[in-house]
Design a protein around this motif. Sequence first.
Motif, short mmCIF file in Angstrom:
data_model
loop_
_atom_site.label_atom_id
_atom_site.label_comp_id
_atom_site.label_asym_id
_atom_site.label_seq_id
_atom_site.Cartn_x
_atom_site.Cartn_y
_atom_site.Cartn_z
N VAL A 231 15.70 -20.67 31.98
CA VAL A 231 15.75 -20.53 33.11
C VAL A 231 15.32 -21.88 33.75
N LEU A 232 14.37 -22.60 33.15
CA LEU A 232 13.80 -23.77 33.80
C LEU A 232 14.77 -25.05 33.79
N ARG A 233 16.00 -24.73 32.86
CA ARG A 233 16.88 -25.90 32.65
C ARG A 233 18.16 -25.71 33.72
N ILE A 234 17.78 -24.25 34.40
CA ILE A 234 18.97 -24.23 35.74
C ILE A 234 18.33 -25.20 36.98
N SER A 235 19.39 -25.96 37.29
CA SER A 235 18.89 -26.97 38.43
C SER A 235 18.66 -26.28 39.74
N SER A 236 19.52 -25.13 40.12
CA SER A 236 19.13 -24.53 41.46
C SER A 236 18.17 -23.68 41.40
N MET A 237 17.45 -23.61 42.56
CA MET A 237 16.71 -22.38 42.90
C MET A 237 16.96 -21.24 42.92
#
Length: 317
Positions: A231-237
Amino acid sequence: MALNSQRSTSENASLPEFILAGLTDQPELRLPLFFLFLGFYMVTVVGNLGLITLIGLNSHLHTPMYFFLFNLSLIDFCYSTVITPKMLVSFVSKKNIISYPGCMTQLFFFLFFVVSESFILSAMAYDRYVAICSPLMYTVTMSPQVCLLLLLGVYVMGFAGAMAHTAFMVRLTFCADNLINHYMCDILPLLERSCTSTYVNELVVFVVVGIDIGVPTVTIFISYALILSSVLRISSMEGRSKAFSTCSSHIIAVSLFFGSGAFMYLKPSSLLPMNQGKVSSLFYTIVVPMLNPLIYSLRNKDVKVALKKTLKKSSFS
Protein backbone atom coordinates in the motif's frame (compact mmCIF):
# COMPACT_ATOMS: atom_id res chain seq x y z
CA MET A 1 -2.77 -45.08 30.68
CA ALA A 2 -5.86 -46.98 29.50
CA LEU A 3 -6.46 -48.17 33.09
CA ASN A 4 -6.30 -44.58 34.39
CA SER A 5 -8.70 -43.44 31.68
CA GLN A 6 -11.21 -46.22 32.55
CA ARG A 7 -10.88 -45.43 36.27
CA SER A 8 -11.49 -41.68 35.79
CA THR A 9 -14.46 -42.41 33.50
CA SER A 10 -16.05 -44.73 36.06
CA GLU A 11 -15.43 -42.28 38.90
CA ASN A 12 -16.91 -39.40 36.91
CA ALA A 13 -19.96 -41.56 36.18
CA SER A 14 -20.84 -41.07 39.86
CA LEU A 15 -20.66 -37.29 39.25
CA PRO A 16 -23.91 -36.82 37.31
CA GLU A 17 -23.84 -33.04 37.05
CA PHE A 18 -22.04 -29.76 37.56
CA ILE A 19 -23.44 -26.47 38.84
CA LEU A 20 -22.46 -23.38 36.86
CA ALA A 21 -21.94 -20.40 39.18
CA GLY A 22 -22.84 -17.93 36.44
CA LEU A 23 -21.58 -14.42 35.87
CA THR A 24 -22.64 -12.89 39.19
CA ASP A 25 -23.83 -13.96 42.65
CA GLN A 26 -25.69 -10.69 43.31
CA PRO A 27 -29.46 -11.29 42.96
CA GLU A 28 -30.28 -7.65 42.12
CA LEU A 29 -28.06 -7.81 39.01
CA ARG A 30 -29.44 -11.04 37.57
CA LEU A 31 -32.59 -9.72 35.88
CA PRO A 32 -30.92 -6.67 34.26
CA LEU A 33 -28.06 -8.90 33.04
CA PHE A 34 -30.55 -11.44 31.70
CA PHE A 35 -32.22 -8.84 29.48
CA LEU A 36 -28.85 -7.31 28.51
CA PHE A 37 -27.39 -10.61 27.30
CA LEU A 38 -30.69 -11.71 25.78
CA GLY A 39 -30.51 -8.52 23.70
CA PHE A 40 -26.89 -9.31 22.79
CA TYR A 41 -27.89 -12.81 21.71
CA MET A 42 -30.82 -11.58 19.60
CA VAL A 43 -28.54 -9.10 17.83
CA THR A 44 -26.00 -11.91 17.29
CA VAL A 45 -28.60 -14.25 15.79
CA VAL A 46 -30.25 -11.62 13.58
CA GLY A 47 -26.91 -10.11 12.48
CA ASN A 48 -25.15 -13.36 11.60
CA LEU A 49 -28.14 -15.14 10.04
CA GLY A 50 -28.95 -11.93 8.16
CA LEU A 51 -25.42 -11.73 6.76
CA ILE A 52 -25.52 -15.43 5.82
CA THR A 53 -28.84 -14.87 4.02
CA LEU A 54 -27.60 -11.77 2.18
CA ILE A 55 -24.47 -13.53 0.93
CA GLY A 56 -26.47 -16.57 -0.13
CA LEU A 57 -29.12 -14.57 -2.04
CA ASN A 58 -26.87 -12.06 -3.85
CA SER A 59 -24.71 -13.46 -6.63
CA HIS A 60 -22.34 -10.46 -6.67
CA LEU A 61 -21.28 -11.48 -3.15
CA HIS A 62 -20.25 -14.97 -4.29
CA THR A 63 -16.54 -14.16 -4.09
CA PRO A 64 -13.74 -15.62 -1.91
CA MET A 65 -13.94 -12.72 0.56
CA TYR A 66 -17.65 -13.26 1.20
CA PHE A 67 -17.25 -17.03 1.11
CA PHE A 68 -15.05 -16.74 4.20
CA LEU A 69 -17.32 -14.08 5.71
CA PHE A 70 -20.27 -16.48 5.25
CA ASN A 71 -18.41 -19.13 7.25
CA LEU A 72 -17.29 -16.59 9.88
CA SER A 73 -20.94 -15.64 10.46
CA LEU A 74 -21.92 -19.31 10.63
CA ILE A 75 -19.18 -20.01 13.20
CA ASP A 76 -20.14 -16.93 15.26
CA PHE A 77 -23.80 -17.95 15.31
CA CYS A 78 -23.02 -21.54 16.30
CA TYR A 79 -20.58 -20.90 19.09
CA SER A 80 -22.66 -18.09 20.56
CA THR A 81 -25.59 -20.53 20.58
CA VAL A 82 -23.45 -23.12 22.36
CA ILE A 83 -22.73 -20.63 25.20
CA THR A 84 -25.36 -17.89 25.59
CA PRO A 85 -28.67 -19.78 26.13
CA LYS A 86 -27.12 -21.79 28.98
CA MET A 87 -25.68 -18.62 30.48
CA LEU A 88 -29.11 -16.95 30.38
CA VAL A 89 -30.49 -19.82 32.48
CA SER A 90 -28.10 -18.90 35.32
CA PHE A 91 -29.75 -15.48 35.64
CA VAL A 92 -33.29 -16.85 36.15
CA SER A 93 -32.72 -20.12 38.07
CA LYS A 94 -31.42 -20.82 41.56
CA LYS A 95 -29.11 -23.56 40.29
CA ASN A 96 -27.87 -23.71 36.72
CA ILE A 97 -27.22 -27.45 36.44
CA ILE A 98 -25.44 -29.14 33.54
CA SER A 99 -24.79 -32.87 33.28
CA TYR A 100 -21.26 -34.25 32.98
CA PRO A 101 -21.81 -35.39 29.34
CA GLY A 102 -23.52 -32.06 28.61
CA CYS A 103 -20.55 -30.17 30.07
CA MET A 104 -18.02 -32.11 28.01
CA THR A 105 -20.19 -31.62 24.89
CA GLN A 106 -20.40 -27.87 25.48
CA LEU A 107 -16.63 -27.75 26.04
CA PHE A 108 -15.94 -29.62 22.78
CA PHE A 109 -18.22 -27.51 20.55
CA PHE A 110 -17.15 -24.24 22.16
CA LEU A 111 -13.49 -25.09 21.49
CA PHE A 112 -14.26 -26.35 17.98
CA PHE A 113 -15.93 -23.09 16.96
CA VAL A 114 -13.52 -20.75 18.76
CA VAL A 115 -10.45 -22.43 17.20
CA SER A 116 -12.18 -22.46 13.81
CA GLU A 117 -12.79 -18.72 14.16
CA SER A 118 -9.11 -18.02 14.79
CA PHE A 119 -8.12 -19.87 11.61
CA ILE A 120 -10.92 -18.44 9.44
CA LEU A 121 -9.69 -14.96 10.41
CA SER A 122 -6.19 -15.92 9.21
CA ALA A 123 -7.66 -17.28 5.94
CA MET A 124 -9.43 -13.94 5.48
CA ALA A 125 -6.13 -12.12 6.06
CA TYR A 126 -4.48 -14.22 3.35
CA ASP A 127 -7.39 -13.43 1.02
CA ARG A 128 -6.88 -9.67 1.60
CA TYR A 129 -3.13 -10.07 0.98
CA VAL A 130 -3.73 -11.72 -2.40
CA ALA A 131 -6.40 -9.16 -3.36
CA ILE A 132 -4.16 -6.16 -2.64
CA CYS A 133 -0.67 -7.47 -3.43
CA SER A 134 -1.49 -9.69 -6.45
CA PRO A 135 -4.79 -8.35 -7.87
CA LEU A 136 -4.13 -9.67 -11.40
CA MET A 137 -3.64 -13.22 -10.04
CA TYR A 138 -6.47 -13.03 -7.53
CA THR A 139 -9.02 -15.19 -9.35
CA VAL A 140 -6.40 -17.87 -10.04
CA THR A 141 -4.79 -17.84 -6.59
CA MET A 142 -8.12 -17.76 -4.72
CA SER A 143 -9.88 -20.31 -6.93
CA PRO A 144 -12.91 -22.22 -5.55
CA GLN A 145 -10.67 -25.26 -4.99
CA VAL A 146 -8.16 -23.22 -2.95
CA CYS A 147 -10.96 -21.64 -0.90
CA LEU A 148 -12.44 -25.06 -0.11
CA LEU A 149 -9.03 -26.41 0.90
CA LEU A 150 -8.46 -23.42 3.18
CA LEU A 151 -11.91 -23.93 4.72
CA LEU A 152 -11.21 -27.62 5.21
CA GLY A 153 -7.98 -26.70 7.01
CA VAL A 154 -9.93 -24.29 9.24
CA TYR A 155 -12.38 -26.97 10.40
CA VAL A 156 -9.71 -29.68 10.70
CA MET A 157 -7.70 -27.43 13.05
CA GLY A 158 -10.88 -26.65 14.97
CA PHE A 159 -11.67 -30.34 15.40
CA ALA A 160 -8.08 -31.22 16.35
CA GLY A 161 -7.86 -28.48 18.98
CA ALA A 162 -11.25 -29.33 20.51
CA MET A 163 -10.52 -33.06 20.53
CA ALA A 164 -7.11 -32.59 22.21
CA HIS A 165 -8.52 -30.54 25.07
CA THR A 166 -11.66 -32.66 25.56
CA ALA A 167 -9.82 -36.00 25.40
CA PHE A 168 -7.42 -34.94 28.16
CA MET A 169 -10.27 -33.39 30.18
CA VAL A 170 -12.32 -36.62 30.36
CA ARG A 171 -9.27 -38.41 31.81
CA LEU A 172 -9.45 -36.25 34.95
CA THR A 173 -11.30 -37.18 38.12
CA PHE A 174 -13.48 -34.38 39.46
CA CYS A 175 -14.07 -33.67 43.14
CA ALA A 176 -17.37 -33.91 44.98
CA ASP A 177 -17.48 -30.10 45.01
CA ASN A 178 -19.09 -29.74 41.58
CA LEU A 179 -19.53 -25.94 41.50
CA ILE A 180 -17.83 -24.48 38.40
CA ASN A 181 -16.91 -20.83 38.91
CA HIS A 182 -17.98 -19.80 35.42
CA TYR A 183 -21.03 -19.37 33.20
CA MET A 184 -19.89 -22.19 30.89
CA CYS A 185 -17.78 -25.34 30.84
CA ASP A 186 -14.41 -23.85 29.94
CA ILE A 187 -10.95 -25.37 30.34
CA LEU A 188 -9.51 -23.40 33.26
CA PRO A 189 -12.53 -23.48 35.61
CA LEU A 190 -12.90 -27.23 34.99
CA LEU A 191 -9.24 -27.80 35.87
CA GLU A 192 -9.92 -26.09 39.22
CA ARG A 193 -12.44 -28.83 40.06
CA SER A 194 -10.04 -31.71 39.37
CA CYS A 195 -8.88 -33.96 42.22
CA THR A 196 -6.04 -35.38 40.12
CA SER A 197 -2.95 -33.74 38.67
CA THR A 198 -3.68 -31.26 35.88
CA TYR A 199 -0.05 -30.83 34.80
CA VAL A 200 -0.59 -32.56 31.44
CA ASN A 201 -3.77 -30.56 30.81
CA GLU A 202 -1.99 -27.29 31.55
CA LEU A 203 0.78 -28.31 29.17
CA VAL A 204 -1.83 -29.08 26.50
CA VAL A 205 -3.41 -25.65 27.08
CA PHE A 206 -0.12 -23.80 26.50
CA VAL A 207 0.88 -25.95 23.49
CA VAL A 208 -2.48 -26.20 21.71
CA VAL A 209 -3.68 -22.68 22.54
CA GLY A 210 -0.23 -21.41 21.59
CA ILE A 211 -0.61 -23.07 18.17
CA ASP A 212 -4.24 -22.02 17.74
CA ILE A 213 -3.41 -18.40 18.54
CA GLY A 214 0.23 -18.31 17.42
CA VAL A 215 -0.13 -19.73 13.89
CA PRO A 216 -3.08 -17.49 12.88
CA THR A 217 -1.44 -14.46 14.54
CA VAL A 218 1.82 -14.99 12.61
CA THR A 219 -0.15 -15.54 9.38
CA ILE A 220 -2.17 -12.36 9.92
CA PHE A 221 0.92 -10.35 10.92
CA ILE A 222 2.90 -11.44 7.83
CA SER A 223 -0.12 -10.83 5.55
CA TYR A 224 -0.62 -7.30 6.84
CA ALA A 225 3.11 -6.51 6.81
CA LEU A 226 3.14 -7.38 3.09
CA ILE A 227 -0.11 -5.47 2.56
CA LEU A 228 1.34 -2.39 4.28
CA SER A 229 4.51 -2.44 2.17
CA SER A 230 2.40 -2.81 -0.96
CA VAL A 231 0.00 0.00 0.00
CA LEU A 232 2.85 2.40 0.82
CA ARG A 233 4.08 2.00 -2.76
CA ILE A 234 0.74 3.31 -4.10
CA SER A 235 1.29 6.92 -5.16
CA SER A 236 -2.25 8.31 -4.82
CA MET A 237 -3.84 8.95 -1.41
CA GLU A 238 -7.18 7.79 -2.77
CA GLY A 239 -5.69 4.44 -3.75
CA ARG A 240 -4.10 4.01 -0.33
CA SER A 241 -7.30 4.82 1.55
CA LYS A 242 -9.29 2.44 -0.64
CA ALA A 243 -6.81 -0.37 0.03
CA PHE A 244 -6.85 0.27 3.78
CA SER A 245 -10.66 0.47 3.87
CA THR A 246 -10.92 -3.08 2.50
CA CYS A 247 -8.87 -4.32 5.47
CA SER A 248 -10.18 -2.12 8.31
CA SER A 249 -13.16 -4.31 9.23
CA HIS A 250 -10.98 -7.42 9.39
CA ILE A 251 -8.32 -5.66 11.51
CA ILE A 252 -10.97 -4.60 14.07
CA ALA A 253 -12.43 -8.13 14.25
CA VAL A 254 -8.96 -9.69 14.64
CA SER A 255 -7.95 -7.25 17.39
CA LEU A 256 -11.09 -7.91 19.44
CA PHE A 257 -10.96 -11.69 19.11
CA PHE A 258 -7.25 -12.39 19.59
CA GLY A 259 -6.77 -9.68 22.22
CA SER A 260 -9.45 -11.06 24.57
CA GLY A 261 -8.51 -14.70 23.88
CA ALA A 262 -4.80 -14.21 24.56
CA PHE A 263 -5.56 -12.23 27.71
CA MET A 264 -7.65 -15.13 29.03
CA TYR A 265 -5.50 -18.16 28.16
CA LEU A 266 -1.89 -17.03 27.88
CA LYS A 267 -1.59 -15.54 31.36
CA PRO A 268 -0.84 -17.56 34.51
CA SER A 269 -3.98 -18.09 36.60
CA SER A 270 -2.24 -16.41 39.57
CA LEU A 271 -2.15 -13.15 37.60
CA LEU A 272 -5.74 -13.48 36.36
CA PRO A 273 -8.31 -14.53 38.98
CA MET A 274 -11.23 -16.53 37.58
CA ASN A 275 -13.77 -13.75 38.27
CA GLN A 276 -11.73 -11.40 36.06
CA GLY A 277 -11.31 -14.23 33.55
CA LYS A 278 -15.09 -14.54 33.27
CA VAL A 279 -15.34 -10.88 32.30
CA SER A 280 -12.52 -11.28 29.77
CA SER A 281 -14.14 -14.35 28.22
CA LEU A 282 -17.37 -12.37 27.70
CA PHE A 283 -15.64 -10.49 24.89
CA TYR A 284 -14.81 -13.47 22.69
CA THR A 285 -17.88 -15.58 23.59
CA ILE A 286 -20.63 -12.93 23.59
CA VAL A 287 -19.45 -9.55 22.33
CA VAL A 288 -17.27 -10.55 19.35
CA PRO A 289 -19.93 -12.76 17.65
CA MET A 290 -22.38 -9.87 18.03
CA LEU A 291 -20.02 -7.18 16.71
CA ASN A 292 -18.59 -9.07 13.70
CA PRO A 293 -21.70 -8.85 11.47
CA LEU A 294 -22.14 -5.18 12.47
CA ILE A 295 -18.50 -4.38 11.69
CA TYR A 296 -18.61 -6.11 8.30
CA SER A 297 -22.03 -4.76 7.27
CA LEU A 298 -21.86 -1.14 8.47
CA ARG A 299 -18.38 -0.63 6.97
CA ASN A 300 -19.03 -2.48 3.71
CA LYS A 301 -20.63 -0.92 0.63
CA ASP A 302 -21.25 -4.27 -1.08
CA VAL A 303 -23.26 -5.55 1.88
CA LYS A 304 -25.28 -2.31 2.03
CA VAL A 305 -26.08 -2.60 -1.70
CA ALA A 306 -27.06 -6.26 -1.26
CA LEU A 307 -29.33 -5.34 1.65
CA LYS A 308 -31.07 -2.63 -0.39
CA LYS A 309 -31.59 -5.03 -3.32
CA THR A 310 -32.96 -7.75 -1.05
CA LEU A 311 -35.36 -5.31 0.66
CA LYS A 312 -36.56 -4.04 -2.74
CA LYS A 313 -37.20 -7.60 -3.95
CA SER A 314 -39.12 -8.45 -0.79
CA SER A 315 -41.21 -5.23 -1.04
CA PHE A 316 -42.06 -5.97 -4.69
CA SER A 317 -43.04 -9.56 -3.90
